[in-house]
Structure formats: C-alpha cells, structure tokens
Design an enzyme around this catalytic site. Structure first.
Site, PDB file in Angstrom:
ATOM      1  CD  GLU A 338      -1.466  -0.315   3.615  1.00 45.94           C
ATOM      2  OE1 GLU A 338      -2.548  -0.880   3.340  1.00 45.94           O
ATOM      3  OE2 GLU A 338      -1.208   0.158   4.736  1.00 45.94           O
ATOM      4  CB  CYS A 339       0.725   4.363   0.078  1.00 44.89           C
ATOM      5  SG  CYS A 339       0.940   6.125  -0.280  1.00 44.89           S
ATOM      6  N   GLY A 340       3.442   3.808  -0.124  1.00 43.94           N
ATOM      7  CA  GLY A 340       4.898   3.715  -0.158  1.00 43.94           C
ATOM      8  C   GLY A 340       5.396   2.297  -0.299  1.00 43.94           C
ATOM      9  CG  MET A 342       2.187   0.206  -5.549  1.00 46.93           C
ATOM     10  SD  MET A 342       0.601   0.930  -6.053  1.00 46.93           S
ATOM     11  CE  MET A 342       0.939   2.694  -5.829  1.00 46.93           C
ATOM     12  CB  SER A 429      -4.064   0.238  -4.028  1.00 45.75           C
ATOM     13  OG  SER A 429      -4.853   1.407  -4.155  1.00 45.75           O
TER      14      SER A 429
END
EC number: 6.3.5.11
Length: 451
Positions: A338-340, A342, A429
C-alpha cells in the site's frame, strides 16, 4: 449482569487550524504525566501515521486512530473503554482545525463527551486571543470544554495580555484562571519545535534527540496551570466510557504467517492493523528491506506505506530482499502493498530532484515524485467481502500499462478513487486500508483469493 463502565480523565487537544502546535502539546502532556508515573494512553483523530510516532515515544504505549467514519462509533467506543479501564489519563489529539472535516474533531468530542483543550498559536495576537477562544468554545452547542492553552508566546507580559483577553467573554463573578478556561502559556522556543517534511512531522525514531525535545516541552508545560493540576484537578475532566460487546472476526488466517516490512522506509503501520491480523489468527514476523534483509519464511507479505522516496538509492541497491521477494511472488504467495510499500515494486522511481532509480520490477511502470500533494482523503473499497475503509495521502504518481483490477471510491465531493493493481499474487494501491473496518476483506489480502 451489570453494564460495565470505566471512568477516566480525558482531554481532546484541538486547535483553530493545523500548525498551531497541538501535536507538540499532546506529546509533551503525555511525557509529563508518564514521567510522573501515570499510565497515559494517547489517541489521534483521523488516519494520520506520523503524529502517533511521537505520542508512542512520549507515552510508551501504542497509539490508535479515532475517526467516526473510518472506525465507526462502536469501534471507537470499544477502544476508549479499554483504555479507560487500564490507564490514568486519556489524551486525544485532534485533526486540522476543531471544526474541520466531516466528521470533525468537534463531532468526536460531542459524541463521546470529551472536554476540549484548545491550543492557539498566539504569536501574532493579543486581544483577539480571547475572541478566538470564545468562538471555539461557543460555535457549536453541546461542545464539552476544558480551556485554552496559548502557544508560541513571546514573553510573560504577552502571556498576561492573552490571559486578560478572556475577560470580555466571562461573567463578572468569574476570575481569570482555570475556571475561566485559562490553562497557561508556552513560550516560543525553537529548542522544542518538532521538525516537519513533506508528509508531516519527521518520524520520532529518526531524531537522536527526540526524547530530549519532548522533555524540554514537558518541563515548560509543568510550569503552567495545566501542568500543575493535581489528581483532584484532573477529575473535573473525568469521562464515563461504556463497554461494548466485542465482535470477534472469523480466524481466517490461523496457521498463516504474514511477514511485515518495518523500518524507516516502511513505517506507516497502524497498530490496530497489526492487532486485526493477530485477531484473525495470523502470526506476524518483521523484516527490513532497508537493511536488505530477505523476506522471512511466510505465507504472505505486507509492504506498508512510508518513505521509500527518501531511501530510493539504498532500496535500489539491495539484492537479498529484492531476490527473496521475487521468489515469494514466483511461488504464488500473496503480497499486499500500500502506497509507499507499492512504489518500489515498479520498474523505476524518480525522486523530486529528477534522479531515476531502478527498483524491484515486480510490477511494470514508473513512479514519479511530485512537488505538490497528489491525493488526500477518505476512500472506500467495495470488495467481494464488503466495504473496506481507508484513506489516501501521497505525493507521487504512477504510470503503468497494467489494467486496474479494481478501484476505490473517494468519500469527498469531487475526489477520485485509487487504482487497485494486480499481477499474479501481487495486489497494490495507494489505498491505506483500515483492517478493522472489515476483517473479512482484510484477511483476503493475505490469502490466495481474488479481490
């Protein structure tokens, strides 16, 4: 059976806007009382990851987030009851300004009867301080009120002017003291300013003098009327918290080991999410991609958010972590990023200075850091297991030939959702999930299922 109730002094520390110093005051208050031998539990309004690092350092206990939309009322009630049953003081840091956001910190205060301590940056005001304090107190009916603390005050004389400014809002019988809402002043001092960067406060663990900074503010706070309150004085802000019957999730992760990346590059982890995984039956193991540690023996990997852009060169050079993660994926084992978490999975990562780094290549595409915020706000993912709630907050953008597997829906007017990428067992994501909002959906992130 009698209904269980816990009573504990509690304050919600709020402000008229962001940047007023509420994180500093909350952490310092926690540090002051922890030094005095009290058990303090701190919470943070909203989905913030960074402020809780400071509060954890100050209190010595995990910090959970409270948001009426993200958590739901029953979840918040259960967390507050548990804290009140085992501690001497509850502190809750607000988010943005007191009335900002839907729901706002004021909504939380009214819903649970939490007295509000307003922290106001008084560095450029005198008499207006009283008007601002009066407005915060009376803008909405039914708001529990504790008082006001002036921050970044120039001198003792300045503090006296601020204190006197509260008089027009008081009856003639009131004195300018705690009963009138004056809880003191903190003088302006860069020595205990908490440093910031693009996503918010610098993580406490990255500063060797973090505890010294907190002790300095705690020492200053100890000289204020707020800091000098005794046990009886704190009881004026005692709040009753009712028990909630727990809803235990199906233990779908029993017998499964989840490896969690955790270091300075992957540090955006809700303690509540770890608790949710444990409640689902998972065994957790941790590893550091930044130290080039290989993925431990496990059934699934979680790569949480953080600051990979600050460590792109180091992450790009690591070979053991990268190879072991590739082996994990080749074996068909799930990865939730998730986020960082990813960002390093793509082919390249370009930092704000224009340097492009070859990354792990498990997803096709490139990530580019931006100088301005790219997305912010609450998000909802409608999965086959139901709605999973969370939020988004990032400064990078992603370009990928991958077709979206799914997408989240923004909960803000005019906002956009976030793409859910999927390739093989990898799902990724910008969406930060709050696992407790739907443990069944959260469990599916770590199982060989298709969301």
């Amino acid at each position: 059976m009698d209904h269980a109730v816990a009573v504990c002094p509690a304050l919600l520390i709020a402000a008229p806007a962001s940047g007023q110093g509420k994180t500093t005051v909350t952490a310092a208050l926690a540090r002051l009382h922890t030094r005095q031998g009290r058990r303090v539990r701190v919470f943070k309004c909203g989905p913030d990851f960074l402020d809780p690092h400071w509060h954890t350092l100050a209190s010595g206990h995990p910090v959970h987030n409270l948001d009426l939309w993200l958590n739901g009322e029953a979840d918040i009630r259960a967390r507050l009851f548990e804290a009140a049953s085992s501690c001497d003081l509850i502190l809750i840091e607000g988010v943005m300004g007191l009335f900002d956001g839907e729901p706002s910190a004021a909504d939380l205060a009214r819903r649970f009867g939490l007295p509000v301590l307003a922290v106001i940056d008084a560095s450029a005001m005198a008499g207006t301080f009283g008007a601002l304090a009066h407005g915060l107190r009376h803008y909405q009916e039914g708001l529990p009120w504790a008082g006001v603390l002036a921050n970044r005050v120039a001198s003792e004389g300045h503090a006296q002017m601020l204190q006197r400014s509260l008089r027009p809002a008081m009856s003639e019988s009131e004195a300018v003291g705690i009963d009138a809402g004056w809880l003191g002043a903190l003088l302006r001092d860069a020595g205990f300013t908490l440093p910031e960067r693009h996503l918010g406060l610098t993580v406490a663990s990255e500063l060797p003098d973090a505890m010294e900074r907190l002790d300095a503010v705690a020492d200053a706070l100890a000289q204020t009327p707020l800091g000098q309150l005794d046990h009886a004085g704190w009881q004026r802000w005692a709040v009753r918290f009712d028990a909630v019957s727990p809803v235990l999730p199906a233990r779908r992760l029993v017998g499964r080991t989840v490896a969690v990346a955790r270091d300075a590059a992957f540090c955006f982890i809700y303690p509540a999410n770890l608790d949710s995984l444990c409640a689902l039956g998972a065994e957790l193991v941790f590893f550091s991609p930044l130290a080039d540690e290989p993925v431990p023996a496990c059934d699934a990997v979680w790569l949480p958010g953080g600051y990979p852009e600050l460590h792109a060169a180091t992450l790009a050079k690591g070979v053991h972590c990268r190879a072991s993660l590739a082996d994990h994926v080749a074996a068909g084992r799930p990865v939730w990023a998730e986020c960082g978490g990813m960002m390093p999975l793509f082919d390249t990562l370009t930092t704000t200075d224009g340097d492009e780094h070859a990354m792990w290549g498990l997803l096709p595409g490139r990530v580019v850091m931006q100088k301005r915020l790219a997305a912010l706000g609450p998000q909802r993912w409608d999965t086959p297991q139901g709605e999973l709630r969370g939020h988004t907050f990032h400064y990078s953008t992603t370009e990928s030939p991958l077709m979206p597997r799914s997408s989240t829906a923004s909960q803000r007017a005019g906002g956009r959702g976030e793409t859910i990428y999927a390739q093989g067992p990898v799902r990724a994501s910008y969406f930060h999930a709050w696992f407790a909002s739907n443990p069944e959906a959260a469990a599916s992130l770590f199982l060989e299922e298709v969301l």
